[in-house]
Write a protein that holds these residues in place. Structure first.
Motif, PDB file in Angstrom:
ATOM      1  N   PHE A 155       0.802  -1.227   0.000  1.00  0.00           N
ATOM      2  CA  PHE A 155       0.000   0.000   0.000  1.00  0.00           C
ATOM      3  C   PHE A 155       0.836   1.279   0.000  1.00  0.00           C
ATOM      4  O   PHE A 155       0.292   2.361  -0.224  1.00  0.00           O
ATOM      5  CB  PHE A 155      -0.952  -0.009   1.206  1.00  0.00           C
ATOM      6  CG  PHE A 155      -1.852  -1.212   1.225  1.00  0.00           C
ATOM      7  CD1 PHE A 155      -2.900  -1.332   0.331  1.00  0.00           C
ATOM      8  CD2 PHE A 155      -1.639  -2.247   2.124  1.00  0.00           C
ATOM      9  CE1 PHE A 155      -3.725  -2.444   0.348  1.00  0.00           C
ATOM     10  CE2 PHE A 155      -2.463  -3.361   2.152  1.00  0.00           C
ATOM     11  CZ  PHE A 155      -3.509  -3.458   1.256  1.00  0.00           C
ATOM     12  N   GLY A 156       2.138   1.165   0.259  1.00  0.00           N
ATOM     13  CA  GLY A 156       3.052   2.283   0.112  1.00  0.00           C
ATOM     14  C   GLY A 156       2.571   3.594   0.687  1.00  0.00           C
ATOM     15  O   GLY A 156       2.485   3.783   1.904  1.00  0.00           O
ATOM     16  N   ILE A 157       2.228   4.544  -0.206  1.00  0.00           N
ATOM     17  CA  ILE A 157       1.787   5.885   0.189  1.00  0.00           C
ATOM     18  C   ILE A 157       0.545   5.804   1.057  1.00  0.00           C
ATOM     19  O   ILE A 157       0.415   6.514   2.061  1.00  0.00           O
ATOM     20  CB  ILE A 157       1.500   6.743  -1.063  1.00  0.00           C
ATOM     21  CG1 ILE A 157       2.779   6.903  -1.890  1.00  0.00           C
ATOM     22  CG2 ILE A 157       0.954   8.100  -0.672  1.00  0.00           C
ATOM     23  CD1 ILE A 157       2.545   7.468  -3.259  1.00  0.00           C
ATOM     24  N   ARG A 163      -1.193   5.836   8.593  1.00  0.00           N
ATOM     25  CA  ARG A 163      -0.484   6.000   9.860  1.00  0.00           C
ATOM     26  C   ARG A 163      -0.300   7.474  10.231  1.00  0.00           C
ATOM     27  O   ARG A 163       0.443   7.806  11.150  1.00  0.00           O
ATOM     28  CB  ARG A 163       0.880   5.312   9.786  1.00  0.00           C
ATOM     29  CG  ARG A 163       0.806   3.811   9.950  1.00  0.00           C
ATOM     30  CD  ARG A 163       0.600   3.438  11.392  1.00  0.00           C
ATOM     31  NE  ARG A 163      -0.046   2.121  11.538  1.00  0.00           N
ATOM     32  CZ  ARG A 163      -0.665   1.732  12.615  1.00  0.00           C
ATOM     33  NH1 ARG A 163      -0.768   2.545  13.642  1.00  0.00           N
ATOM     34  NH2 ARG A 163      -1.231   0.556  12.675  1.00  0.00           N
ATOM     35  N   ARG A 164      -0.971   8.360   9.502  1.00  0.00           N
ATOM     36  CA  ARG A 164      -0.983   9.802   9.772  1.00  0.00           C
ATOM     37  C   ARG A 164       0.389  10.443   9.589  1.00  0.00           C
ATOM     38  O   ARG A 164       0.728  11.425  10.245  1.00  0.00           O
ATOM     39  CB  ARG A 164      -1.529  10.082  11.178  1.00  0.00           C
ATOM     40  CG  ARG A 164      -2.933   9.574  11.405  1.00  0.00           C
ATOM     41  CD  ARG A 164      -3.425   9.824  12.808  1.00  0.00           C
ATOM     42  NE  ARG A 164      -3.624  11.247  13.060  1.00  0.00           N
ATOM     43  CZ  ARG A 164      -3.994  11.755  14.237  1.00  0.00           C
ATOM     44  NH1 ARG A 164      -4.197  10.928  15.265  1.00  0.00           N
ATOM     45  NH2 ARG A 164      -4.155  13.048  14.404  1.00  0.00           N
ATOM     46  N   LEU A 165       1.175   9.912   8.650  1.00  0.00           N
ATOM     47  CA  LEU A 165       2.433  10.533   8.256  1.00  0.00           C
ATOM     48  C   LEU A 165       2.170  11.300   6.958  1.00  0.00           C
ATOM     49  O   LEU A 165       2.548  10.871   5.867  1.00  0.00           O
ATOM     50  CB  LEU A 165       3.535   9.478   8.065  1.00  0.00           C
ATOM     51  CG  LEU A 165       4.279   9.048   9.331  1.00  0.00           C
ATOM     52  CD1 LEU A 165       3.406   8.116  10.179  1.00  0.00           C
ATOM     53  CD2 LEU A 165       5.583   8.349   8.980  1.00  0.00           C
ATOM     54  N   VAL A 203       7.595   5.571  10.749  1.00  0.00           N
ATOM     55  CA  VAL A 203       6.682   5.555  11.902  1.00  0.00           C
ATOM     56  C   VAL A 203       7.484   5.697  13.188  1.00  0.00           C
ATOM     57  O   VAL A 203       7.106   6.448  14.101  1.00  0.00           O
ATOM     58  CB  VAL A 203       5.845   4.260  11.927  1.00  0.00           C
ATOM     59  CG1 VAL A 203       4.995   4.189  13.194  1.00  0.00           C
ATOM     60  CG2 VAL A 203       4.951   4.167  10.690  1.00  0.00           C
ATOM     61  N   TYR A 204       8.608   4.990  13.272  1.00  0.00           N
ATOM     62  CA  TYR A 204       9.470   5.072  14.445  1.00  0.00           C
ATOM     63  C   TYR A 204      10.008   6.492  14.640  1.00  0.00           C
ATOM     64  O   TYR A 204      10.026   7.008  15.771  1.00  0.00           O
ATOM     65  CB  TYR A 204      10.636   4.089  14.309  1.00  0.00           C
ATOM     66  CG  TYR A 204      11.723   4.286  15.340  1.00  0.00           C
ATOM     67  CD1 TYR A 204      11.526   3.892  16.661  1.00  0.00           C
ATOM     68  CD2 TYR A 204      12.940   4.879  14.991  1.00  0.00           C
ATOM     69  CE1 TYR A 204      12.523   4.075  17.619  1.00  0.00           C
ATOM     70  CE2 TYR A 204      13.933   5.071  15.937  1.00  0.00           C
ATOM     71  CZ  TYR A 204      13.719   4.675  17.244  1.00  0.00           C
ATOM     72  OH  TYR A 204      14.695   4.873  18.187  1.00  0.00           O
ATOM     73  N   THR A 234      -4.254   5.872  13.747  1.00  0.00           N
ATOM     74  CA  THR A 234      -4.487   5.806  12.310  1.00  0.00           C
ATOM     75  C   THR A 234      -5.498   6.863  11.878  1.00  0.00           C
ATOM     76  O   THR A 234      -6.255   7.385  12.698  1.00  0.00           O
ATOM     77  CB  THR A 234      -5.009   4.417  11.902  1.00  0.00           C
ATOM     78  OG1 THR A 234      -6.182   4.107  12.678  1.00  0.00           O
ATOM     79  CG2 THR A 234      -3.960   3.345  12.138  1.00  0.00           C
ATOM     80  N   ASN A 235      -5.498   7.157  10.591  1.00  0.00           N
ATOM     81  CA  ASN A 235      -6.440   8.122  10.030  1.00  0.00           C
ATOM     82  C   ASN A 235      -7.850   7.537  10.040  1.00  0.00           C
ATOM     83  O   ASN A 235      -8.063   6.408   9.601  1.00  0.00           O
ATOM     84  CB  ASN A 235      -6.014   8.472   8.603  1.00  0.00           C
ATOM     85  CG  ASN A 235      -6.925   9.490   7.952  1.00  0.00           C
ATOM     86  OD1 ASN A 235      -8.002   9.144   7.468  1.00  0.00           O
ATOM     87  ND2 ASN A 235      -6.500  10.729   7.943  1.00  0.00           N
TER      88      ASN A 235
END
Length: 263
Positions: A155-157, A163-165, A203-204, A234-235
Protein backbone atom coordinates in the motif's frame (compact mmCIF):
# COMPACT_ATOMS: atom_id res chain seq x y z
CA UNK A 1 -1.18 -29.30 33.79
CA UNK A 2 -1.87 -25.53 34.14
CA UNK A 3 0.50 -22.85 35.45
CA UNK A 4 3.47 -23.86 37.59
CA UNK A 5 5.72 -21.52 39.59
CA UNK A 6 9.23 -22.94 39.46
CA UNK A 7 12.42 -21.70 41.11
CA UNK A 8 13.45 -20.09 37.83
CA UNK A 9 10.20 -18.63 36.55
CA UNK A 10 6.68 -19.25 35.34
CA UNK A 11 5.80 -22.30 33.25
CA UNK A 12 2.46 -23.07 31.62
CA UNK A 13 1.20 -26.13 29.77
CA UNK A 14 -2.18 -27.32 28.50
CA UNK A 15 -4.10 -24.09 29.17
CA UNK A 16 -6.98 -23.39 26.79
CA UNK A 17 -6.66 -20.38 24.47
CA UNK A 18 -3.34 -19.15 25.75
CA UNK A 19 -1.98 -16.34 23.59
CA UNK A 20 1.72 -15.50 23.25
CA UNK A 21 2.58 -12.59 20.96
CA UNK A 22 -0.87 -12.92 19.40
CA UNK A 23 -0.54 -16.62 18.57
CA UNK A 24 -2.30 -19.48 20.30
CA UNK A 25 -0.08 -21.91 22.13
CA UNK A 26 -0.38 -24.50 24.88
CA UNK A 27 2.97 -24.31 26.62
CA UNK A 28 5.71 -21.85 27.42
CA UNK A 29 8.11 -20.48 30.01
CA UNK A 30 9.19 -17.04 31.18
CA UNK A 31 11.99 -16.38 33.66
CA UNK A 32 11.34 -14.15 36.66
CA UNK A 33 14.05 -11.75 35.47
CA UNK A 34 12.14 -11.22 32.23
CA UNK A 35 8.75 -11.16 33.95
CA UNK A 36 9.94 -8.21 36.05
CA UNK A 37 9.36 -5.79 33.16
CA UNK A 38 5.74 -6.85 32.52
CA UNK A 39 2.52 -5.13 33.53
CA UNK A 40 -0.41 -7.29 34.63
CA UNK A 41 -4.17 -6.95 34.28
CA UNK A 42 -6.93 -9.50 34.89
CA UNK A 43 -10.23 -9.48 33.00
CA UNK A 44 -13.20 -11.76 32.51
CA UNK A 45 -12.92 -13.74 29.26
CA UNK A 46 -16.20 -15.51 28.53
CA UNK A 47 -16.35 -18.30 31.15
CA UNK A 48 -12.75 -17.83 32.26
CA UNK A 49 -10.42 -15.23 33.71
CA UNK A 50 -7.71 -13.88 31.43
CA UNK A 51 -4.38 -12.69 32.81
CA UNK A 52 -2.90 -10.20 30.33
CA UNK A 53 0.84 -9.59 30.67
CA UNK A 54 2.34 -6.78 28.56
CA UNK A 55 6.09 -6.27 28.25
CA UNK A 56 6.99 -2.71 29.22
CA UNK A 57 10.57 -3.01 27.95
CA UNK A 58 10.86 -4.05 24.30
CA UNK A 59 14.58 -4.70 24.80
CA UNK A 60 13.87 -7.33 27.43
CA UNK A 61 13.01 -10.89 26.40
CA UNK A 62 11.27 -12.42 23.41
CA UNK A 63 7.64 -11.87 24.48
CA UNK A 64 5.70 -8.66 23.79
CA UNK A 65 2.55 -9.92 25.50
CA UNK A 66 1.16 -13.07 27.07
CA UNK A 67 -2.44 -13.94 27.86
CA UNK A 68 -3.16 -16.87 30.17
CA UNK A 69 -6.62 -18.35 30.75
CA UNK A 70 -7.78 -19.60 34.15
CA UNK A 71 -10.90 -21.36 35.33
CA UNK A 72 -12.87 -19.81 38.18
CA UNK A 73 -11.84 -20.95 41.65
CA UNK A 74 -15.47 -21.85 42.34
CA UNK A 75 -17.72 -24.61 41.01
CA UNK A 76 -20.13 -22.34 39.13
CA UNK A 77 -19.81 -18.95 37.46
CA UNK A 78 -19.52 -16.38 40.28
CA UNK A 79 -21.76 -13.37 40.76
CA UNK A 80 -20.39 -9.84 40.35
CA UNK A 81 -18.98 -9.57 43.87
CA UNK A 82 -17.42 -13.05 43.76
CA UNK A 83 -16.00 -12.31 40.31
CA UNK A 84 -14.22 -9.20 41.59
CA UNK A 85 -12.78 -11.22 44.47
CA UNK A 86 -11.51 -13.82 41.99
CA UNK A 87 -9.97 -11.09 39.79
CA UNK A 88 -8.28 -9.34 42.72
CA UNK A 89 -6.92 -12.63 44.07
CA UNK A 90 -5.44 -13.67 40.73
CA UNK A 91 -4.01 -10.24 40.01
CA UNK A 92 -2.36 -10.13 43.44
CA UNK A 93 -0.56 -13.41 42.71
CA UNK A 94 0.94 -12.14 39.45
CA UNK A 95 1.80 -8.69 40.77
CA UNK A 96 3.66 -10.39 43.63
CA UNK A 97 5.58 -12.57 41.15
CA UNK A 98 6.48 -9.51 39.07
CA UNK A 99 7.59 -7.47 42.07
CA UNK A 100 9.83 -10.25 43.40
CA UNK A 101 12.50 -9.35 40.85
CA UNK A 102 11.23 -5.91 39.82
CA UNK A 103 13.93 -3.80 38.21
CA UNK A 104 13.51 -0.30 39.61
CA UNK A 105 15.72 1.31 36.98
CA UNK A 106 13.65 3.39 34.58
CA UNK A 107 12.88 2.09 31.11
CA UNK A 108 13.88 4.53 28.31
CA UNK A 109 10.83 6.06 26.64
CA UNK A 110 11.78 4.69 23.22
CA UNK A 111 11.79 1.16 24.72
CA UNK A 112 8.59 1.57 26.74
CA UNK A 113 5.99 -0.90 25.50
CA UNK A 114 3.04 1.05 26.91
CA UNK A 115 4.10 4.26 25.15
CA UNK A 116 4.54 2.39 21.85
CA UNK A 117 1.15 0.66 22.12
CA UNK A 118 -0.53 4.00 22.90
CA UNK A 119 1.16 5.65 19.90
CA UNK A 120 0.33 2.85 17.45
CA UNK A 121 -3.26 2.69 18.65
CA UNK A 122 -4.04 -1.02 18.83
CA UNK A 123 -2.42 -3.99 20.52
CA UNK A 124 -2.22 -6.26 17.46
CA UNK A 125 -0.35 -3.74 15.29
CA UNK A 126 1.82 -2.73 18.26
CA UNK A 127 3.34 -6.23 18.37
CA UNK A 128 4.94 -5.66 14.96
CA UNK A 129 6.10 -2.13 15.73
CA UNK A 130 7.57 -3.06 19.11
CA UNK A 131 9.83 -5.60 17.42
CA UNK A 132 10.72 -3.08 14.72
CA UNK A 133 11.43 -0.24 17.17
CA UNK A 134 13.69 -2.51 19.21
CA UNK A 135 15.88 -3.00 16.13
CA UNK A 136 15.95 0.72 15.27
CA UNK A 137 17.32 1.74 18.67
CA UNK A 138 20.71 0.42 19.75
CA UNK A 139 21.69 1.58 23.25
CA UNK A 140 19.84 4.85 22.78
CA UNK A 141 21.18 5.52 19.27
CA UNK A 142 18.90 5.40 16.24
CA UNK A 143 20.03 3.04 13.50
CA UNK A 144 18.19 2.08 10.33
CA UNK A 145 17.88 -1.63 9.73
CA UNK A 146 15.77 -3.71 7.37
CA UNK A 147 12.37 -4.60 8.83
CA UNK A 148 9.86 -5.89 6.29
CA UNK A 149 6.35 -4.42 6.29
CA UNK A 150 3.70 -6.14 4.17
CA UNK A 151 1.51 -3.04 4.42
CA UNK A 152 4.37 -0.85 3.23
CA UNK A 153 4.96 -3.13 0.23
CA UNK A 154 1.35 -3.42 -0.90
CA UNK A 155 0.00 0.00 0.00
CA UNK A 156 3.05 2.28 0.11
CA UNK A 157 1.79 5.88 0.19
CA UNK A 158 -1.64 4.80 1.45
CA UNK A 159 0.05 3.00 4.35
CA UNK A 160 1.89 6.19 5.35
CA UNK A 161 -1.30 8.24 5.07
CA UNK A 162 -3.13 5.64 7.14
CA UNK A 163 -0.48 6.00 9.86
CA UNK A 164 -0.98 9.80 9.77
CA UNK A 165 2.43 10.53 8.26
CA UNK A 166 0.99 13.13 5.90
CA UNK A 167 4.18 15.01 5.02
CA UNK A 168 6.03 11.79 4.30
CA UNK A 169 3.17 10.41 2.18
CA UNK A 170 3.07 13.65 0.12
CA UNK A 171 6.82 13.53 -0.53
CA UNK A 172 6.57 9.84 -1.45
CA UNK A 173 3.68 10.63 -3.82
CA UNK A 174 5.60 13.45 -5.58
CA UNK A 175 8.62 11.19 -6.04
CA UNK A 176 6.46 8.41 -7.51
CA UNK A 177 4.78 10.61 -10.17
CA UNK A 178 7.89 12.40 -11.42
CA UNK A 179 9.40 9.62 -13.60
CA UNK A 180 7.65 8.53 -16.78
CA UNK A 181 8.14 5.72 -19.28
CA UNK A 182 9.97 2.46 -18.73
CA UNK A 183 12.41 3.94 -16.24
CA UNK A 184 9.43 5.31 -14.32
CA UNK A 185 7.87 1.85 -14.11
CA UNK A 186 11.09 0.35 -12.82
CA UNK A 187 11.45 3.16 -10.29
CA UNK A 188 7.84 2.69 -9.18
CA UNK A 189 8.48 -1.00 -8.47
CA UNK A 190 11.67 -0.09 -6.63
CA UNK A 191 9.68 2.50 -4.66
CA UNK A 192 7.13 -0.13 -3.61
CA UNK A 193 9.86 -2.43 -2.30
CA UNK A 194 11.54 0.50 -0.57
CA UNK A 195 8.25 1.24 1.18
CA UNK A 196 8.25 -2.27 2.61
CA UNK A 197 11.41 -1.43 4.56
CA UNK A 198 11.24 2.37 4.97
CA UNK A 199 7.65 2.83 6.18
CA UNK A 200 8.13 1.22 9.64
CA UNK A 201 11.25 3.36 10.18
CA UNK A 202 9.32 6.53 9.32
CA UNK A 203 6.68 5.55 11.90
CA UNK A 204 9.47 5.07 14.45
CA UNK A 205 11.00 8.49 13.65
CA UNK A 206 7.64 10.19 14.22
CA UNK A 207 7.36 8.36 17.55
CA UNK A 208 10.84 9.58 18.55
CA UNK A 209 10.14 13.18 17.44
CA UNK A 210 6.99 13.20 19.55
CA UNK A 211 8.91 11.91 22.58
CA UNK A 212 11.55 14.63 22.15
CA UNK A 213 8.82 17.28 22.09
CA UNK A 214 7.16 15.76 25.16
CA UNK A 215 10.43 15.75 27.10
CA UNK A 216 11.32 19.30 26.01
CA UNK A 217 8.04 20.49 27.52
CA UNK A 218 8.67 18.54 30.72
CA UNK A 219 5.51 16.45 30.39
CA UNK A 220 4.50 13.91 32.98
CA UNK A 221 4.12 10.24 32.01
CA UNK A 222 0.33 10.61 31.81
CA UNK A 223 0.71 13.70 29.58
CA UNK A 224 3.06 11.75 27.30
CA UNK A 225 0.46 9.00 26.94
CA UNK A 226 -2.21 11.56 26.06
CA UNK A 227 0.04 13.30 23.51
CA UNK A 228 1.15 10.08 21.84
CA UNK A 229 -2.48 8.96 21.58
CA UNK A 230 -3.50 12.25 19.95
CA UNK A 231 -0.74 12.35 17.31
CA UNK A 232 -0.44 8.61 16.70
CA UNK A 233 -2.95 5.96 15.76
CA UNK A 234 -4.49 5.81 12.31
CA UNK A 235 -6.44 8.12 10.03
CA UNK A 236 -10.18 7.81 10.67
CA UNK A 237 -11.12 8.01 6.99
CA UNK A 238 -8.73 5.29 5.87
CA UNK A 239 -9.79 3.12 8.80
CA UNK A 240 -13.41 3.50 7.68
CA UNK A 241 -12.41 2.77 4.07
CA UNK A 242 -10.53 -0.37 5.09
CA UNK A 243 -13.60 -1.51 7.02
CA UNK A 244 -15.86 -1.00 3.97
CA UNK A 245 -13.45 -2.85 1.67
CA UNK A 246 -13.17 -5.69 4.19
CA UNK A 247 -16.96 -5.89 4.39
CA UNK A 248 -17.30 -6.01 0.60
CA UNK A 249 -14.63 -8.69 0.33
CA UNK A 250 -16.31 -10.69 3.11
CA UNK A 251 -19.71 -10.49 1.40
CA UNK A 252 -18.10 -11.52 -1.90
CA UNK A 253 -16.51 -14.58 -0.29
CA UNK A 254 -19.84 -15.58 1.28
CA UNK A 255 -21.67 -15.18 -2.04
CA UNK A 256 -19.04 -17.26 -3.85
CA UNK A 257 -19.35 -19.94 -1.17
CA UNK A 258 -23.14 -20.00 -1.51
CA UNK A 259 -22.88 -20.15 -5.28
CA UNK A 260 -20.41 -23.04 -5.14
CA UNK A 261 -22.70 -24.95 -2.79
CA UNK A 262 -26.02 -24.38 -4.55
CA UNK A 263 -24.95 -23.67 -8.14
Amino acid sequence: MGVVITEDGLKWDGIVKTQVNGKETYNGFIAFKELASFNCSVKKKFIRLGVELENMNIKNGSYTDIELAFKYDVESEPDENQLQIEIDKLQKVFITLINVTKNESSIPDECNGELITTFIGDKDSARFYKKAFAKYNINGVDKFTFVFSFGGLCFGIFNLFHRRLYKESLIWFLISILPVGLSGGILYIASAFAGAFVNPYLVYKKFKRTLVQCNSHGMTYEEKLETLKSVGGTNGFTTFLIGIVGLIVGIGIILLFIRSCFG
